[in-house]
Scaffold this active site. Structure first.
Site, PDB file in Angstrom:
ATOM      1  N   LEU A  67      -8.157  24.301  -2.063  1.00 56.00           N
ATOM      2  CA  LEU A  67      -7.013  25.130  -2.457  1.00 56.00           C
ATOM      3  C   LEU A  67      -7.013  26.360  -1.561  1.00 56.00           C
ATOM      4  O   LEU A  67      -7.879  27.236  -1.678  1.00 56.00           O
ATOM      5  CB  LEU A  67      -7.127  25.540  -3.927  1.00 56.00           C
ATOM      6  N   GLY A 104      -4.439  28.469  -1.216  1.00 56.85           N
ATOM      7  CA  GLY A 104      -3.428  29.459  -1.579  1.00 56.85           C
ATOM      8  C   GLY A 104      -2.072  29.142  -0.961  1.00 56.85           C
ATOM      9  O   GLY A 104      -1.073  29.770  -1.297  1.00 56.85           O
ATOM     10  N   LYS A 126      10.436 -18.625  -0.940  1.00 58.99           N
ATOM     11  CA  LYS A 126      11.318 -17.631  -0.316  1.00 58.99           C
ATOM     12  C   LYS A 126      11.801 -18.106   1.057  1.00 58.99           C
ATOM     13  O   LYS A 126      10.988 -18.568   1.870  1.00 58.99           O
ATOM     14  CB  LYS A 126      10.520 -16.337  -0.172  1.00 58.99           C
ATOM     15  N   GLU A 132       8.066 -10.219  -7.821  1.00 57.91           N
ATOM     16  CA  GLU A 132       7.528 -11.013  -6.712  1.00 57.91           C
ATOM     17  C   GLU A 132       6.015 -10.800  -6.641  1.00 57.91           C
ATOM     18  O   GLU A 132       5.532  -9.668  -6.696  1.00 57.91           O
ATOM     19  CB  GLU A 132       8.204 -10.521  -5.418  1.00 57.91           C
ATOM     20  N   THR A 150      -4.329  17.347   2.124  1.00 59.69           N
ATOM     21  CA  THR A 150      -3.140  18.081   1.687  1.00 59.69           C
ATOM     22  C   THR A 150      -2.067  18.215   2.764  1.00 59.69           C
ATOM     23  O   THR A 150      -1.079  18.906   2.570  1.00 59.69           O
ATOM     24  CB  THR A 150      -3.536  19.485   1.188  1.00 59.69           C
ATOM     25  N   CYS A 173      13.646 -11.734  -3.568  1.00 60.34           N
ATOM     26  CA  CYS A 173      13.787 -10.464  -2.846  1.00 60.34           C
ATOM     27  C   CYS A 173      14.704 -10.535  -1.618  1.00 60.34           C
ATOM     28  O   CYS A 173      15.913 -10.545  -1.757  1.00 60.34           O
ATOM     29  CB  CYS A 173      12.392  -9.955  -2.471  1.00 60.34           C
ATOM     30  N   ASP A 194       1.144  23.679   0.555  1.00 62.38           N
ATOM     31  CA  ASP A 194       0.797  22.252   0.581  1.00 62.38           C
ATOM     32  C   ASP A 194      -0.284  21.913  -0.444  1.00 62.38           C
ATOM     33  O   ASP A 194      -0.153  20.952  -1.209  1.00 62.38           O
ATOM     34  CB  ASP A 194       0.313  21.846   1.979  1.00 62.38           C
ATOM     35  N   ASN A 203     -11.235  25.145  14.858  1.00 60.32           N
ATOM     36  CA  ASN A 203     -11.413  23.825  14.254  1.00 60.32           C
ATOM     37  C   ASN A 203     -12.713  23.746  13.452  1.00 60.32           C
ATOM     38  O   ASN A 203     -12.784  23.045  12.443  1.00 60.32           O
ATOM     39  CB  ASN A 203     -11.417  22.742  15.335  1.00 60.32           C
TER      40      ASN A 203
END
Lengths: 589, 589
Positions: free
Chosen positions: A339, A341, A128, A44, A439, A164, A344, A415
């Site tokens: 990263l 550690g 459709k 489609e 992440t 569809c 996530d 924060n």
């Protein structure tokens, strides 16, 4: 019983890229013709990509798309591919607006079409009928429904064509396909991946095939488009419910199969059905011609019947595909992410490495005064295992001046650390052209357990639809898969086993603030995904106070969620487009 | 000709706050009864607020709302208000899902209703026929359409009841109202403000009244809800097109008017029309009873006929209302924003001061090494003129460590300054509970001329739907209004007259990067608001290279726009909810 060689072109279009998408179709038709196919069908909207959303309300976009369909037909003929019958999905318009009210608001001026290209011309078109307008779909908003059925008579077989949602609706055009006595039903689709969707979609295709005693050829697009991931999984099922061919998930594929379809009988057509006679001269190179100028059908090509991998592998592939295509289709070549550690960021880094190659992934460890030694060493180990680019940017000297000048304490100071990290990632993005990956997982997004403009920044969030418990599952699966291939498992044991923590104050863990993830994910599944009411969630056996707390967090977090990056949708209820809620809202359920 | 006293309750509901919204209705009915009204009508969804979006797909929410309607009827009777006939807007459900397909996606289970409350009971109900699903409206997604008409026979008059969009559609239920020979047509609405909407809405109401020779009573809600602002402007028009009463914009109001409506004739009813006989005993306090137990109608109350202010004042009021209600309804009491000395932040500060009081507005000047002296002095002067709270936080010492550690240069270094300012505002927000206002205008949002996670941060963007040229117009209007009231004009002359600049590098002005705003706003109006194609914009007489440049910026800025804060919608095409576009998109028009 006539035999047709059918090719399903499972392509990965980019929305709006009419030139590139047309090239994908031409390539598929050429390959199909080389394999002697009589008929090729695309997914489609394969010519424009899907979903085009409000581009469908731009007359100029529609005019360009309509011109592109005719140009495609001409080009196929010019390149010697005109004898192959090609069914292609595209928007058609602009038409007169559907609404004839006094309001001058933008309304639907397009139809969602399957056009039949043959010998340089657009010979027939189906629009459709059923326009889904729930979850991620907005088609009633942008399309005018069709009401005619299309049947092609091709080499003695009546081939019906639908789009569809038309297949899904009881009482939809499928019933009229049966009355029209078609031998083959071609369904072109843009059907997004969802967890366990194969438990719904294949049974539906099978049921429609057996209900109508018709061969059903179901072709889907593939690839990521913003927060949707299309899995392909195109399939051909015969009237007994047997799978004749099935394409692999998440990759472009040309699925070729011979089908022995019932020859048409000259039944009278039901109302609103148009039949087009096609004189197909489709021929494999060098095949001799048979009666009616057609080639005799060669021995059937051995059709692919791909097997689906298990649930976790499907999910992983969906997340990798969504991430790869978002990066690639938006013109990026590299990504950066923090990263910590933790689990996530480890899972996101592994997805990114699988998606675009470890050498294009730039991990940054940004330790603070509260970061534990194992956080740092787990991040080091992950980067080493994956082979990604890696740098360390301590944040203490950047946090201190702001904290001091503004006299920030408590949550504001917590924060601040997350926001300084965001500034680092965005600075690297601006300097080097990386896309920033966010992440956060679905659980923390649901309850707002993140810092807005801090760890929530980024253009794409690979696991935004993955609840926390499933993040761990996927990490274990990815490690097992590595072991099975004789590779080092990438995700450090420490990242999987240690208690999760934001590390924004000393000795902090997620469970200082949140219920255990087993409880939290279960409540979120009930309240958000299954849309149960507060009292119904309590009735499932959860502690009322915990339910109050969690549902309160969810109700107050809508704005944070709207501010979040997009990410691949893998469940029936992700945040974002398939859940539209007010921000300003006082719950009283 | 019977005379009815009609009261339209133009209330400002909060979405989901069933208790508070019901209280507004009870208060209105009590006031109406004190003025002798026979009939009170609320706006559409006045009991739940509007739009409820996907809350309509939560069975528990619908069940709670349905209980609340019955509870409201009982409470009105218990408080001695049961004789007044009350028409109230609310969602009704859960009903069986509209779609009976195989897909298990969430579908509509609610109807958008007007219920008639009388003597403690819900005596009749109308469900909206026409469900708008364009622009900001998603009603086809969440509601099941009704197909019956409702006529109340009240004191000898047939009163028809419809909901909002039903009035707009040619061929809608209005034609059947005419056949049913109703004397009064009550239309309950949630009709958002848009610039020049009074040029469309009032003529529509008038046309329907004269077409049907029926008195039309049109009642709208009022107030801000996320990015929508409802202006009220409830109105009663007779069959000659004369305005009998009109409520002021942007404030709660009870509009009471006597109408002399045609007495019913006993025509046969068209199909699908239900008629309910109401034995109304409505009476002003102390009025003696007349025939049929009804009070004799007192002399007509003098009805309000509010005049609309001019365009700029309406706009200003819309922006102030949207800002005030977003702050208030989300539980904030104060706001903070950066004051750069420029026109955008000056106008936002003035809107905020008018919305919630200058003492609750915290302006922060955040000069950098590139800030000019006049920027600082214009910001000082603005704060002084408005009387807002004011502080100065220089950013040089906060920018330097990050810039040095990461070796940021060029655009990355420019963006860093904007992001440090964002960290300051968010830190103050977290410390003191202020809502952060984003000061970007529609023009810069359209072309992405802002720093993501920098000047774009904040929960609410007062001028996000105001193009740059109109920002200047509004500034001049606000100053003129102050002078007319004998006050100091708040916006400094320097902020209005100096060339706009982001001041992120030496001697920078917006026009280093962008075409002149006269050209830019005109191209954006054509390309975005009027949805013209690229070539059509060129054909209007703009330089092709400039059009390429501007449309390229617009096409690439979708993600930035999605990440932006919400803000009041004042035009037919704002960014955000009423424009849904792919992020991943390669234009080929």
């Amino acid at each position: 019983m006539p035999r047709l060689r059918v090719a399903l072109a499972q392509s990965n279009p980019i929305v709006g890229d009419l030139v590139g998408n047309a090239q994908l179709i031409v390539d598929a038709v050429r390959a199909a013709r080389e394999q002697g196919a009589d008929l090729v069908a695309t997914g489609e909207m394969a010519l424009t990509g899907y979903p085009i959303e409000d581009l469908a309300q731009r007359p100029s976009f529609l005019a360009t798309a309509t011109r592109a369909v005719h140009a495609l037909a001409e080009r196929l003929a010019a390149e010697g591919l005109g004898e192959t019958v090609v069914i292609v999905g595209h928007p058609d318009g602009p038409h007169e607006p559907r609404l004839l009210g006094t309001s001058n608001a933008p309304t639907a001026i397009a139809q969602n079409c399957a056009s039949v290209l043959h010998r340089g011309r657009v010979v027939a078109r189906y629009a459709k009928h059923h326009l889904p307008n729930y979850s991620v779909f907005d088609e009633y908003r942008i399309f005018i429904p069709g009401d005619e059925l299309l049947v092609l008579r091709l080499r003695g077989v009546d081939v019906a064509v639908i789009v569809c949602e038309d297949l899904w609706r009881d009482g939809g055009p499928v019933g009229r396909v049966l009355e029209a006595d078609a031998g083959l039903l071609v369904v072109i689709n843009a059907s997004p991946f969802e967890r366990d969707k194969d438990e719904v979609r294949l049974p539906l295709v099978t049921r429609r095939a057996t209900e109508t005693d018709t061969i059903v050829a179901y072709v889907n697009i593939v690839g990521g488009q913003d927060d949707l991931v299309f899995d392909g999984d195109s399939v051909v099922v015969d009237g007994h419910g047997t799978i004749l061919a099935r394409a692999p998930q998440f990759v472009e594929h040309l699925l070729v199969v011979d089908v022995d379809a019932a020859e048409h009988t000259d039944t009278e057509l039901p109302p609103n059905v148009r039949r087009w006679e096609l004189d197909s001269g489709s021929a494999a190179a060098g095949a001799s011609e048979g009666p009616q100028g057609l080639r005799p059908i060669a021995a059937p090509a051995p059709a692919d019947v791909a097997e689906l991998p298990d649930d976790r592998e499907q999910l992983w592939n969906a997340l990798v595909t969504g991430t790869r295509d978002y990066v690639r289709k938006n013109g990026f070549r590299s990504v950066t992410l923090g990263l910590s550690g933790g689990i996530d960021s480890a899972v996101c880094a592994a997805i990114a490495a699988d998606a675009i190659g470890a050498e294009n992934v730039y991990g940054v460890s940004m330790p603070s005064r509260y970061s534990s030694d194992h956080s740092r060493s787990d991040a080091d180990e992950l980067a080493e295992n994956l082979g990604v680019q890696y740098s360390v940017e301590p944040i203490a000297d950047l946090v201190h001046p702001v904290e001091t000048q503004l006299a920030l304490t408590g949550v504001a100071a917590e924060n601040l650390q997350a926001r300084i990290r965001a500034i680092i990632l965005m600075g690297l993005s601006n300097m080097h052209g990386h896309l920033v990956l966010t992440t956060g997982n679905k659980t923390e997004l649901a309850v707002g357990y993140s810092t807005i403009y801090g760890d929530s920044v980024g253009g794409f969030a690979p696991i935004k639809d993955v609840p926390k418990l499933l993040v761990w599952d996927l990490a274990r699966w990815r490690n097992e898969a590595a072991i099975a291939r004789g590779e080092t498992p990438p995700i450090p044991r420490g990242s999987i086993e240690k208690p999760p923590s934001a590390e924004l104050r000393p000795d902090q863990t997620d469970q200082d603030t949140l219920p255990p993830y087993e409880v939290l994910d279960a409540i979120l599944d009930a309240y958000v995904t299954r849309a149960l009411g507060h009292d119904d969630v309590v009735a499932l056996g959860f502690d009322r106070e915990t339910v109050d707390f969690v549902t309160g967090l969810v109700d107050r977090s809508e704005w944070k969620r709207r501010q979040g990056a997009i990410g691949p949708k893998i469940s029936g209820m992700a945040f974002g487009r398939d859940r539209r809620l007010p921000i300003t809202y006082r719950p009283t359920e």
